[in-house]
Design an enzyme around this catalytic site. Structure first.
Site, PDB file in Angstrom:
ATOM      1  N   HIS A   1       0.873  -1.189   0.000  1.00  0.00           N
ATOM      2  CA  HIS A   1       0.000   0.000   0.000  1.00  0.00           C
ATOM      3  C   HIS A   1       0.900   1.226   0.000  1.00  0.00           C
ATOM      4  CE1 HIS A   1      -3.074  -2.696   2.272  1.00  0.00           C
ATOM      5  NE2 HIS A   1      -3.008  -2.973   0.988  1.00  0.00           N
TER       6      HIS A   1
HETATM    7  C1  LIG Z   1      -0.776  -9.052  -3.136  1.00  0.00           C
HETATM    8  C2  LIG Z   1      -1.425  -7.692  -3.059  1.00  0.00           C
HETATM    9  C3  LIG Z   1      -2.621  -7.531  -2.364  1.00  0.00           C
HETATM   10  C4  LIG Z   1      -3.223  -6.271  -2.296  1.00  0.00           C
HETATM   11  N1  LIG Z   1      -4.417  -6.175  -1.635  1.00  0.00           N
HETATM   12  C5  LIG Z   1      -5.026  -4.965  -1.580  1.00  0.00           C
HETATM   13  C6  LIG Z   1      -6.293  -4.844  -0.953  1.00  0.00           C
HETATM   14  O1  LIG Z   1      -6.884  -5.824  -0.468  1.00  0.00           O
HETATM   15  N2  LIG Z   1      -6.869  -3.621  -0.913  1.00  0.00           N
HETATM   16  C7  LIG Z   1      -6.262  -2.512  -1.425  1.00  0.00           C
HETATM   17  O2  LIG Z   1      -6.826  -1.425  -1.313  1.00  0.00           O
HETATM   18  N3  LIG Z   1      -5.075  -2.614  -2.035  1.00  0.00           N
HETATM   19  C8  LIG Z   1      -4.441  -3.805  -2.136  1.00  0.00           C
HETATM   20  N4  LIG Z   1      -3.247  -3.900  -2.780  1.00  0.00           N
HETATM   21  C9  LIG Z   1      -2.666  -2.691  -3.381  1.00  0.00           C
HETATM   22  C10 LIG Z   1      -3.268  -2.403  -4.752  1.00  0.00           C
HETATM   23  O3  LIG Z   1      -2.968  -3.458  -5.623  1.00  0.00           O
HETATM   24  C11 LIG Z   1      -2.719  -1.092  -5.300  1.00  0.00           C
HETATM   25  O4  LIG Z   1      -2.996  -0.055  -4.392  1.00  0.00           O
HETATM   26  C12 LIG Z   1      -3.363  -0.734  -6.631  1.00  0.00           C
HETATM   27  O5  LIG Z   1      -3.074  -1.696  -7.598  1.00  0.00           O
HETATM   28  C13 LIG Z   1      -2.879   0.625  -7.120  1.00  0.00           C
HETATM   29  O6  LIG Z   1      -3.504   0.895  -8.330  1.00  0.00           O
HETATM   30  P1  LIG Z   1      -2.823   1.837  -9.398  1.00  0.00           P
HETATM   31  O7  LIG Z   1      -3.786   1.938 -10.520  1.00  0.00           O
HETATM   32  O8  LIG Z   1      -2.375   3.083  -8.753  1.00  0.00           O
HETATM   33  O9  LIG Z   1      -1.478   1.094  -9.824  1.00  0.00           O
HETATM   34  P2  LIG Z   1      -1.304  -0.289 -10.612  1.00  0.00           P
HETATM   35  O10 LIG Z   1      -2.445  -1.162 -10.364  1.00  0.00           O
HETATM   36  O11 LIG Z   1       0.046  -0.770 -10.319  1.00  0.00           O
HETATM   37  O12 LIG Z   1      -1.393   0.153 -12.143  1.00  0.00           O
HETATM   38  C14 LIG Z   1      -0.427   0.998 -12.721  1.00  0.00           C
HETATM   39  C15 LIG Z   1      -0.296   0.671 -14.194  1.00  0.00           C
HETATM   40  O13 LIG Z   1       0.585   1.617 -14.782  1.00  0.00           O
HETATM   41  C16 LIG Z   1       1.424   0.963 -15.700  1.00  0.00           C
HETATM   42  N5  LIG Z   1       2.669   1.729 -15.844  1.00  0.00           N
HETATM   43  C17 LIG Z   1       3.711   1.809 -14.995  1.00  0.00           C
HETATM   44  N6  LIG Z   1       4.684   2.593 -15.496  1.00  0.00           N
HETATM   45  C18 LIG Z   1       4.244   3.016 -16.707  1.00  0.00           C
HETATM   46  C19 LIG Z   1       4.805   3.852 -17.721  1.00  0.00           C
HETATM   47  N7  LIG Z   1       6.008   4.413 -17.586  1.00  0.00           N
HETATM   48  N8  LIG Z   1       4.089   4.037 -18.864  1.00  0.00           N
HETATM   49  C20 LIG Z   1       2.859   3.466 -19.031  1.00  0.00           C
HETATM   50  N9  LIG Z   1       2.281   2.697 -18.095  1.00  0.00           N
HETATM   51  C21 LIG Z   1       2.969   2.472 -16.937  1.00  0.00           C
HETATM   52  C22 LIG Z   1       1.661  -0.397 -15.075  1.00  0.00           C
HETATM   53  O14 LIG Z   1       2.039  -1.329 -16.058  1.00  0.00           O
HETATM   54  C23 LIG Z   1       0.316  -0.705 -14.425  1.00  0.00           C
HETATM   55  O15 LIG Z   1      -0.519  -1.454 -15.284  1.00  0.00           O
HETATM   56  C24 LIG Z   1      -2.617  -5.146  -2.891  1.00  0.00           C
HETATM   57  C25 LIG Z   1      -1.427  -5.303  -3.590  1.00  0.00           C
HETATM   58  C26 LIG Z   1      -0.830  -6.552  -3.688  1.00  0.00           C
HETATM   59  C27 LIG Z   1       0.455  -6.683  -4.435  1.00  0.00           C
END
Ligand SMILES: Cc1cc2nc3c(=O)[nH]c(=O)nc-3n(C[C@H](O)[C@H](O)[C@H](O)COP(=O)(O)OP(=O)(O)OC[C@H]3O[C@@H](n4cnc5c(N)ncnc54)[C@H](O)[C@@H]3O)c2cc1C
Ligand code: SF4
Lengths: 176, 534
Positions: free
Chosen positions: B471
């Protein structure tokens, strides 16, 4: 509540004969009387015999072979270690794991060799997991055939293979 | 002459947070391009990867780890220099990291927004619970969340539904698993405050997703598509007219007149560069990658706070044996939650905690420890069965405070196949958390005893210290003051008026609940603001 393991013993006559074969082959090999590699089929049978010995269960020959092959990737001298374990059992006339685990001289390398095979068969992988890296060399052996899951399957679904329907988790399994 | 743009808005990253922003914008008639570093991969391939791997302890393992878009566990990609090994799970594919997650989707409570003014610690948010409440509701309906409309989720409002909500949860709470029910029935009469976790794991069909079959695999891959992940809104955005470009690694951000962002450039896996212009830009590329990208381009960092104030819900956990049969590993992976230490005056002294029961199938781990102990034959099987019957696992999150010294920077000493840098991270667990963990361990011992009353001290198998919980907050910290914050309450960069950050990384006070729902709510709020301006 019945917590005894499901019946997995039986066919306990089989390890003796195969272990004898493997022990003989190993002794022959170590005595440098033969230089050609063992035919693959004999190796498969031998893997199974020793897998059955160290687990006390009937083991699918393909699974036993996969386990030994996977361990060998992580530990190249494993076949020799396994031959020494087979020879030990043959020489002592040991045909089941309960006797093996308390036998005099079953310690050190011999015990570790057995543990390594037990581990691959129960856990479904060979090698040593390292956290937080994609590259620790751990080798796949099996998922659904892991002996641990064969023990617990009457009670708990193997993850990703649930067939019990929504809400089953609110009740204890019928099996106990 | 009017200037031509490739899109009204470019969103970088197709995870849960970026895809929700993109969908809202597309739905409101804006032209949107989503740039995603990773490929698009169908669920069945990920499932087969999982089933054919022996590396289930590595939750990234079933997912693409490409040389141009590495996951967090690519050796060398993340290098740590602090006392804590900050190594979160992080994925790169369409849909992002929520392909594997617990699915816990809590709201913060009103006091979480005022940590500084109420308890003298950390920071206040630049907005209040009431400002975000309508967006929490929208996010909950987008993600399809099952939760209880009667539970007190704060631990301080017994008998009352709390925090307040303007609409019921879209789906009722799922039934407790046997072990969660047992924990609840044992602890609540003895003074514990418990509630059920709100979740995107739904026990009734919703929005094309089937009812959960209890596959117990949420944090690896859900085999049937019950568990929400970001690809759902990436798809919805596309259906609403957005263009999604996978395998597009954004590496350059260009500024122009008035310090506005005018274009981004991305590289294909082969290294071909493309440039795209837009009126507004939303960076939603994960808390770490977004900070890295901003620092690589010296964007939005006049405060020098980008990449700093890194927070995670650093945790501890306990495995123990109960008196009664529970069979951990049946159904949901997490559910029953203890909230005694979520809020209260103690927050001026030590961290709060949220403690939950995790219900992941423990059997391979239990078997491993029995084999390591040298058991064989009948003894081995008996131990596996006995412990599998009675095992319970609790884990806790703590509230790390924002500290600029906990930070990430691009690491030019490690390069991916496109020549882009890895990351260097420095992270230490703070004293506030350490003091909170002392209280938590006392609670663990009490629970272990209560769940196994006939054995003096209970049967604790282990208590683990300092675990990652993925997180990742604070790296693009939100605040009221441009001198110490990266974005304002809208998610807008203080330095570039047409740049928004949609990420868990904007969260300025960590609280103790999983943060992704809050980031999605903020992203929807940002999308509304952008839609009015473009
Ligand atoms: C095992 C596990 C369990 C979890 N359980 C929970 C839970 O129960 N509840 C909760 O609230 N959170 C949980 N989390 C955390 C949650 O997964 C993250 O907070 C969430 O995925 C964040 O979303 P996001 O869209 O910000 O980032 P991400 O989901 O990481 O998405 C970001 C995207 O941006 C892309 N990207 C990166 N760099 C670039 C670039 N330079 N150019 C273009 N694209 C790019 C990546 O490929 C990715 O697809 C958990 C995480 C894990 C690993
Ligand atoms: S428990 Fe299984 S079926 Fe249910 S959401 Fe998780 S992975 Fe999917």
């Amino acid at each position: 509540m019945d917590t005894s393991p499901p019946d997995h013993r039986g066919a306990m006559d089989r390890p003796t004969r195969r272990l004898f074969l493997m022990g003989t082959a190993a002794m022959l090999a170590s005595g440098a009387l033969i230089s050609r590699p063992l035919p693959a089929i004999a190796q498969t049978a031998d893997s199974m015999a020793i897998a059955e010995l160290v687990t006390g269960k009937t083991i699918d020959p393909a699974l036993a072979k996969r386990a030994v092959d996977a361990i060998t990737v992580t530990q190249p001298d494993y076949p020799q270690a396994l031959s020494r374990l087979a020879s030990f059992a043959t020489e002592q006339g040991i045909t089941d794991v309960e006797t093996l685990k308390t036998a005099d001289g079953f310690d050190g390398e011999l015990k570790n060799t057995a543990k390594t095979l037990i581990s691959a068969l129960y856990l479904g992988y060979a090698g040593t997991p390292v956290a937080h890296t994609s590259d620790d060399g751990v080798q796949f052996v099996t998922y659904t055939q892991a002996l641990t899951y064969r023990l617990t399957e009457p009670y708990t679904p193997i993850p990703s293979y649930s067939r019990q329907g929504t809400g089953y988790w609110a009740h204890l399994p019928e099996a106990g | 002459m009017a200037q031509d743009y490739d899109a009204d808005v470019i969103v970088v990253g197709s995870g849960a947070v970026g895809s929700n922003a993109a969908y809202e914008l597309a739905k409101q008639g804006k032209s949107v391009i989503i740039l995603e570093a990773g490929p698009s991969v169908p669920r069945w391939k990920i499932l087969m990867n999982f089933r054919n791997s022996g590396r289930h302890y590595d939750r990234n393992d079933a997912y693409p780890n490409n040389p141009w878009a590495p996951t967090s566990y690519q050796p060398g990609y993340i290098q740590n220099t602090g006392s804590f090994d900050m190594m979160p799970g992080m994925l790169k594919l369409v849909g992002g990291t929520t392909w594997h997650w617990g699915g816990a989707t809590w709201r913060y409570i009103p006091n979480d927004f005022k940590l500084k003014s109420l308890y003298g610690k950390g920071r206040d948010w630049p907005l209040e619970y009431d400002d975000i409440e309508p967006y929490y509701t929208r996010a909950e309906y987008e993600l399809g969340i099952a939760g209880s409309d009667t539970d007190d989720q704060s631990g301080t409002h017994a008998g009352q539904a709390y925090p307040p909500r303007s609409k019921p949860y879209p789906i009722t709470a799922e039934a407790y698993a046997v072990n969660g029910q047992k924990l609840n029935d044992t602890l609540v009469p003895q003074g514990y405050s418990m509630c059920i976790e709100p979740t995107v794991r739904i026990h009734k069909p919703w929005d094309g997703r089937p009812a959960c079959q209890g596959n117990n695999n949420c944090d690896q891959v859900c085999p049937i598509g019950t568990l929400y992940n970001g690809s759902i809104h990436a798809d919805k955005a596309v259906r609403a007219g957005a263009q999604l470009i996978p395998e597009a690694v954004v590496h350059k951000i260009e500024t122009g007149e008035g310090n506005k962002i005018i274009a981004v450039r991305y590289l294909t896996p082969e290294g071909a560069e493309h440039r795209l212009t837009a009126k507004y830009f939303v960076l939603a590329a994960h808390s770490f990658e977004t900070a890295k990208l901003m620092m690589m381009n010296d964007i939005g960092n006049s405060s020098d706070m980008v990449g700093r104030n890194m927070m995670d819900h650093i945790g501890i956990s306990m495995g123990f044996l109960c008196e009664d049969t529970q069979w951990a590993g049946r159904g949901p992976v997490q559910q029953a939650t203890i909230m005694n230490w979520r809020d209260g005056a103690f927050r001026s002294e030590h961290s709060a905690n949220k403690t939950s029961m995790a219900n992941n199938n423990p059997q391979i781990d239990l078997a491993k420890s029995a084999i390591d102990d040298g058991l064989m034959g009948a003894e081995l099987d008996e131990r596996i069965l006995d412990q599998s019957r009675r095992y319970m696992y609790l884990y806790s999150f703590f509230e790390q405070l924002p500290d600029p010294k906990n930070r990430l920077e691009p690491n030019p000493e490690w390069k991916d196949s496109l020549g882009l840098p890895g990351m260097k991270i420095h992270f230490d667990v703070d004293d506030y958390v350490k003091a909170g963990a002392v209280k938590c361990r006392e609670m663990y011992r009490d629970i272990a005893q209560k769940m196994n009353p006939k054995v003096e001290g209970g049967e604790i198998l282990y208590i683990n210290d300092w675990e990652n919980h993925d997180h990742l907050m604070g790296t693009m910290i939100m605040g009221a003051d441009a001198s110490d914050s990266v974005v304002n309450h809208e998610g807008r960069s203080f330095d570039h008026e047409n740049l928004f950050i949609a990420s868990v990384g904007v969260i300025p006070a960590a609280g103790v609940v999983n943060p992704t729902l809050t980031a999605v709510a903020l992203a929807i709020r940002s999308a509304d603001i952008i839609a009015k301006e473009v």
